[in-house]
Design a protein around this motif. Structure first.
Motif, short mmCIF file in Angstrom:
data_model
loop_
_atom_site.label_atom_id
_atom_site.label_comp_id
_atom_site.label_asym_id
_atom_site.label_seq_id
_atom_site.Cartn_x
_atom_site.Cartn_y
_atom_site.Cartn_z
N PHE A 286 67.22 -36.71 -43.84
CA PHE A 286 66.56 -35.60 -44.54
C PHE A 286 66.49 -34.37 -43.65
N SER A 287 66.45 -33.23 -44.30
CA SER A 287 66.44 -31.98 -43.55
C SER A 287 65.06 -31.72 -42.95
N PRO A 288 65.03 -31.07 -41.80
CA PRO A 288 63.74 -30.66 -41.24
C PRO A 288 62.95 -29.81 -42.25
N PHE A 293 58.10 -29.32 -45.49
CA PHE A 293 57.60 -29.10 -46.85
C PHE A 293 56.77 -30.30 -47.31
N PHE A 294 57.30 -31.47 -47.12
CA PHE A 294 56.61 -32.70 -47.51
C PHE A 294 55.26 -32.82 -46.79
N LEU A 311 60.67 -37.78 -49.96
CA LEU A 311 61.49 -36.81 -49.24
C LEU A 311 62.62 -36.29 -50.13
N SER A 312 63.16 -37.18 -50.97
CA SER A 312 64.22 -36.73 -51.88
C SER A 312 63.67 -35.72 -52.88
N ASP A 313 62.47 -35.97 -53.36
CA ASP A 313 61.81 -35.00 -54.25
C ASP A 313 61.69 -33.65 -53.56
N ALA A 314 61.31 -33.70 -52.30
CA ALA A 314 61.15 -32.46 -51.55
C ALA A 314 62.49 -31.74 -51.43
N LEU A 396 64.01 -22.98 -42.08
CA LEU A 396 64.38 -24.18 -41.33
C LEU A 396 65.74 -24.71 -41.79
N GLU A 397 66.27 -25.64 -41.01
CA GLU A 397 67.55 -26.27 -41.35
C GLU A 397 67.45 -26.92 -42.71
N LYS A 398 68.40 -26.59 -43.55
CA LYS A 398 68.40 -27.12 -44.91
C LYS A 398 69.22 -28.40 -44.98
N LYS A 399 69.14 -28.98 -46.14
CA LYS A 399 69.90 -30.20 -46.36
C LYS A 399 71.39 -29.96 -46.09
#
Length: 455
Positions: A286-288, A293-294, A311-314, A396-399
RNA sequence: GGCGCGGUACCCAAGUGGCUAAGGGAGAAGUCUGCAAAACUUCCAUCCGUCGGUUCGAAUCCGACCCGUGCCUCCA
């Protein structure tokens, strides 16, 4: 800047209006890590939450001095160093570096001061001496213990009285101590263990004394905010209070803030349950950005349950948010969008001012995302950036998305599809689009031409 | 045993005495589109663990009970 801010204070068990000692300035001390292993999600939550609170106080107009220590002398470090055949400071130094590597990716700013225990031994010896002079501590065979019985307020933070504590239930009682609850402020070093010369012989600081000493050194004898994970309430913070207030005779901290645990299937993350996740492992999936966000999506005092679904929802939510802010803003303002944005921002700040209710604040954030999609107004974008100065996840670093096909190939297929569409050969056009989709490329026909993005 | 926290829609989660119970994810319909995608619009809990009580009025206060969970040990 006279916004009223309320925080739930563990010490009084009430929400109280925040008022620092010095008007407009806030001193914050957050208990840092014991660097003997990689940083995990529980640490991540704590430091993200208090980073955001620090940023909120700044946005609310406070000048904030933020101190976070490293407890780089400790039994666990000694044990781990012995295991790894290295010395304590090399080991702790390595994990301090690793901490910074992992935590900065979550958008956590460095502290203004990051004191280490190993660099404050003189101050600690001085504090221990003072405790002995005042009768709050006594020596047994080279170790010095805090005398709980001398401090009537003991237990005021964690809400327990000394009679209720079941000593020896699970921890071995040292029979030499006057009371089983007494704790070491100075520990005699065993053969081969690191130590410093002191009036009581070679030894090292006990666990709690470092925070008492270092917080006072950098922030003064009374702190505005002392924060940490809920697991530190007892005994760590309780003992800090006992030490500091015995030494200074002044209240140690005005506000005590504690964040809730990260849980897995509703159970606290812990090594014995083998449900621990280091940040660097989580970053593999998962992305930072999603992690931060989570961690902020729920109220900081409640437990937060970590799961891949969460985390996937986020990630999915952020996909939408990121896409929105990739759009170019437009300068021309009717003023209407700006007014709406200001109203939404005000709601946002009010939510945070009420014991840092990030969940409620997120609702405002999403209202702003929608408003930006509707208006593309630069004034709205500006407010989103103001919110992000606190929330801190937009940049921040995205997916990470992998390109399974070359860009040239994508372009070629897009052109073929445009040609097919021109000749009204929709079957071919749809087939090409489907092929691209199978390779993870989404095609969008927009008024400004064909766009593609990774799914 | 002592001291806490929590149970809100399919999932996550705010709200803690009074208009129509935030928001996100998932789902559904509409607008747009050749069709999609994105975006926008709309819908999606007569109901807040259970049972009693207080009140003109409670998810919100009180009591009992059920369930989950934390601290009292190192822990963010």
């Amino acid at each position: 800047m006279t916004r009223k801010i309320f925080f739930y204070n563990t010490l009084t068990k009430k929400k109280e209006e925040f008022a620092p000692l010095k008007e407009g300035e806030a001193g914050m001390y957050v208990c840092g890590i014991t660097p003997y292993d990689y940083t995990h999600l529980g640490h991540g939550r704590c430091y993200v939450v208090f980073d955001a609170i620090r940023k909120f106080l700044k946005s609310a107009g406070y000048k904030v001095k933020f101190v976070q220590n490293f407890t780089d002398i400790d039994d666990k470090i000694i044990a781990r160093a012995a295991e790894k055949n290295t010395d304590c400071l090399t080991l702790s130094g390595k994990f301090i570096d690793e901490y910074y590597t992992d935590i900065r990716r979550l958008g956590v700013d460095d502290a203004d001061v990051s004191p280490k225990v190993s660099e404050h031994i003189d101050g600690i010896i001085e504090a221990v001496s003072k405790l002995m002079e005042k009768g709050f501590a006594y020596e047994i065979d080279g170790s010095v213990y805090y005398r709980i019985g001398k401090f009537p307020d003991y237990g005021k933070l964690s809400g327990r009285n000394t009679a209720d504590i079941k000593p020896g239930a699970r921890v071995e009682v040292d029979k030499e101590k006057e009371s089983p609850l007494d704790f070491a402020v100075w520990k005699k070093s065993a053969e081969g263990e690191p130590g410093w010369d002191s009036p009581w012989g070679k030894g090292r600081p006990g666990w709690h004394i470092e925070c008492s000493v270092m917080s006072a050194k950098y922030l003064g004898q009374t702190l505005d905010i002392h924060a940490g994970g809920q697991d530190l309430v007892f005994p760590h913070h309780e003992n800090e209070i006992a030490q500091s207030e015995a030494i200074t005779g002044k209240p140690f901290s005005r506000f005590w803030l504690h964040n809730g645990f990260v849980t897995i299937n509703k159970e606290k993350m812990s090594k014995s349950l083998n449900n621990f996740f280091t940040l660097r492992d989580i970053y593999k999936k998962f992305s930072p950005q999603a992690v931060r966000f989570f961690l902020l999506s729920q109220h900081y005092r409640s437990p937060i349950d970590f799961s891949e679904d969460a985390l996937s929802d986020a990630e999915r939510t952020l996909e939408r948010v990121n896409r929105a802010f990739e759009e170019k803003p437009q300068q021309d303002e009717t003023g209407e969008a700006r007014l709406s944005a200001e109203k939404i921002y005000e709601d946002f700040m009010s939510a945070l001012a009420d014991d840092f209710n990030t969940s409620a604040a997120f609702a405002s954030f999403f209202a702003l995302v929608k408003l930006f999609n509707q208006t593309k107004s630069s004034a709205v974008l500006k407010k989103a950036e103001d919110m992000d100065a606190i929330l801190g996840f937009l940049k921040l670093e995205k997916k990470e998305k992998k390109l399974l096909i070359s860009e040239d190939e994508i372009q070629r297929m897009i052109e073929k599809r445009i040609a097919a569409k021109k000749s009204r050969d929709y079957a071919s056009a749809d087939r090409i689009r489907q092929e691209l989709l199978e390779k993870g490329v989404v095609i969008e026909d927009t008024p400004s031409g064909v766009k593609w993005r990774l799914k």
